[in-house]
Write an enzyme that holds these catalytic residues in place. Structure first.
Site, PDB file in Angstrom:
ATOM      1  N   ASN A   1      20.588  22.128 -41.133  1.00 10.22           N
ATOM      2  CA  ASN A   1      19.181  22.046 -41.530  1.00 10.22           C
ATOM      3  C   ASN A   1      18.903  20.637 -42.032  1.00 10.22           C
ATOM      4  OD1 ASN A   1      16.623  23.889 -42.293  1.00 10.22           O
ATOM      5  ND2 ASN A   1      16.883  22.296 -43.830  1.00 10.22           N
TER       6      ASN A   1
ATOM      7  N   ALA B   1      12.659  17.824 -44.578  1.00 12.31           N
ATOM      8  CA  ALA B   1      11.497  17.003 -44.243  1.00 12.31           C
ATOM      9  C   ALA B   1      11.677  15.569 -44.722  1.00 12.31           C
ATOM     10  CB  ALA B   1      10.245  17.606 -44.866  1.00 12.31           C
TER      11      ALA B   1
ATOM     12  N   LYS C   1       0.806  -1.220   0.000  1.00  9.42           N
ATOM     13  CA  LYS C   1       0.000   0.000   0.000  1.00  9.42           C
ATOM     14  C   LYS C   1       0.838   1.267   0.000  1.00  9.42           C
ATOM     15  CE  LYS C   1      -2.273   1.104   3.763  1.00  9.42           C
ATOM     16  NZ  LYS C   1      -3.323   1.230   4.802  1.00  9.42           N
TER      17      LYS C   1
ATOM     18  N   HIS D   1      10.408  18.968 -39.675  1.00  4.93           N
ATOM     19  CA  HIS D   1       9.243  18.093 -39.768  1.00  4.93           C
ATOM     20  C   HIS D   1       9.576  16.709 -40.314  1.00  4.93           C
ATOM     21  CE1 HIS D   1       8.668  21.697 -42.583  1.00  4.93           C
ATOM     22  NE2 HIS D   1       9.583  20.951 -43.149  1.00  4.93           N
TER      23      HIS D   1
ATOM     24  N   GLN E   1       8.337  -6.132  11.682  1.00  5.22           N
ATOM     25  CA  GLN E   1       7.225  -6.649  12.483  1.00  5.22           C
ATOM     26  C   GLN E   1       6.751  -7.927  11.795  1.00  5.22           C
ATOM     27  OE1 GLN E   1       3.618  -4.299  12.554  1.00  5.22           O
ATOM     28  NE2 GLN E   1       2.950  -5.148  14.521  1.00  5.22           N
TER      29      GLN E   1
ATOM     30  N   GLY F   1     -10.788   6.715  15.213  1.00  4.96           N
ATOM     31  CA  GLY F   1     -10.701   6.742  16.670  1.00  4.96           C
ATOM     32  C   GLY F   1     -11.036   8.115  17.222  1.00  4.96           C
TER      33      GLY F   1
END
Length: 453
Positions: free
Chosen positions: A375, A378, A23, A361, A73, A139
């Protein structure tokens, strides 16, 4: 704060989360819940942090740093039992602050106030409380006037006690010596058959010890997260806190309702976030940058004055005054120097792009080193993968690549060189050279394509 330690309870299974993940490892604003609590503790300069682990111990322990001590624990027999496991580790500790690992909305200023009251009154215990209109399942704090009496759990409370609206948040300060003795006097005689840590307050009260309370005005700090719905509610609170903080720090957020910023993000003044911007991980954005709309950046760095729109970036570095997008994809290892343009439908991976270069592009650039003022036309792509290995492409300063150039790596384009549109370049091109690779164009006269009848 000398002689203080924090004990964070994180041994529970979290059954209602219905997850293989413990959790406290579910994330809130980009960080595990437990890490939020640890960071809060460290921000108030408590020198030692202990985390009590049980279910999912190995998973949780693997995420903790060397500053965090682990207490195991083995059997989950209640909060009192968890503290019993931690007390033997409190050597040379005068006071402890106990927190819950599933309450990630606790704030440093609240811890400081709780600690201050505890010290000022030389208390055996000081409880953080909150007032809820509907405290069902929590509580209750029972008092006689302003005098604390005890804490009663919902399942053990009488109908009259359940009407009390002040609740126990599960965050406490304790005098360690007095707590050690009180723990010897609690038993599991309750509806759950567990050792309740809250039973030590009745012991303190019977002994005439000082018990104080501090009621936080922000009830969200008391929210324990036990389900996905509660996690979503806490996420919303955390998000609003983060957004409010950055707006106070000089960041413009056009539409807070559609903007998401994780806890590890750092923004400078005069950053503008457009709608549907998501900033995750360790992303950093410098002043005057404009991010969005519709942009997601994870672990990215954005330089001053850059504009990034409709873009997905992951572990990328963007220099100053760059223009990115729309519809760019910056993958890990991408480093863009200042004044770089990356346009629409461009993907870059593990590549360095020099100052002033443009990839406007429809390109893929992978495993490449691109110089200054280059440069890239495309449709140009680097062919960097042969199915087994990745190869590097080098494009020197001021090169100009014609549209639809294919660069078959490993290959190098010399400084100032030009490639003809549609070329497939598989050999190194010297500096200041025009490279053209095309097959002969053929015309077949009087040709008509057969059509199916």
């Amino acid at each position: 704060m000398p002689h203080w330690a924090a004990v964070i309870m994180a041994a529970g299974k979290g059954t209602r989360m219905k997850s293989k993940l413990p959790k406290v490892m579910h994330t809130l604003a980009g960080k595990p819940m437990l890490q939020h609590v640890l960071d809060c503790v460290r921000s108030v300069e408590i020198p030692r942090s202990m985390v009590v682990l049980g279910h999912g111990r190995e998973q949780i322990e693997a995420t903790l740093d060397d500053r965090t001590e682990v207490v195991v624990q083995e059997e989950q027999c209640g909060t009192g039992h968890a503290i019993m496991q931690a007390i033997p580790h409190c050597h040379e500790v005068d006071h402890i602050i106990v927190l819950s690992g599933d309450q990630p909305l606790i704030r440093p200023e609240t811890l400081r106030n709780l600690i201050r009251i505890h010290i000022e009154h030389n208390a055996a215990a000081t409880l953080l409380t909150a007032c809820f209109e509907n405290p069902h399942g929590l509580g209750r704090i029972l008092k006689e006037g302003d005098q604390f009496l005890r804490v009663v759990e919902e399942k053990d409370a009488t109908p009259e006690e359940r009407l009390v609206q002040e609740i126990n948040t599960g965050t406490y300060c304790f005098n360690v010596a007095k707590l050690r003795e009180a723990l010897k006097n609690i038993t599991p005689k309750n509806a759950q058959g567990e050792y309740y840590l809250t039973d030590v307050f009745a012991v303190f009260h019977a002994q005439g010890e000082v018990i104080r309370t501090y009621c936080t005005e922000d009830v969200h700090e008391a929210l324990g997260i036990n389900s996905r719905a509660q996690l979503a509610a806490a996420e919303d609170v955390a998000r609003q806190r983060i957004l409010s903080y950055w707006m106070e720090e000089g960041v413009t957020i056009i539409d807070p309702r559609s903007t998401f910023i994780e806890a590890g993000v750092v923004l400078q003044p005069d950053v503008v976030l457009q709608p549907f911007t998501i900033l995750k991980g360790r992303t950093q954005v410098a002043e005057d940058a404009v991010i969005g709309p519709h942009t997601t950046l994870t672990d990215c760095t954005v330089g001053a004055g850059s504009e990034v729109s409709h873009t997905v970036g992951n572990q990328a570095v963007i220099g100053g005054h760059c223009t990115i997008g729309p519809y760019a994809y910056l993958r890990p290892g991408t480093v863009l120097q200042d004044k770089v343009k990356v346009g629409d439908f461009v993907e870059i991976k593990n590549s360095q792009i020099g100052e002033g270069s443009k990839i406007p592009h429809l390109s893929y650039v992978g495993d490449s080193q691109v110089g200054k003022s280059v440069n890239i036309g495309a449709g140009t792509i680097t062919c960097n993968y042969d199915g087994v290995n990745k190869y590097k492409t080098i494009i020197r300063d001021k090169a100009f690549l014609g549209s639809n150039t294919n660069l078959v790596a490993p290959v190098e384009i010399g400084e100032g060189s030009v490639t003809g549109a549609g070329s497939t370049i598989s050999k190194n091109v010297p500096a200041n050279t025009l490279a053209i690779e095309r097959s002969t164009q053929k015309h077949i006269e009087n040709w008509v394509r057969n059509k199916k009848k």
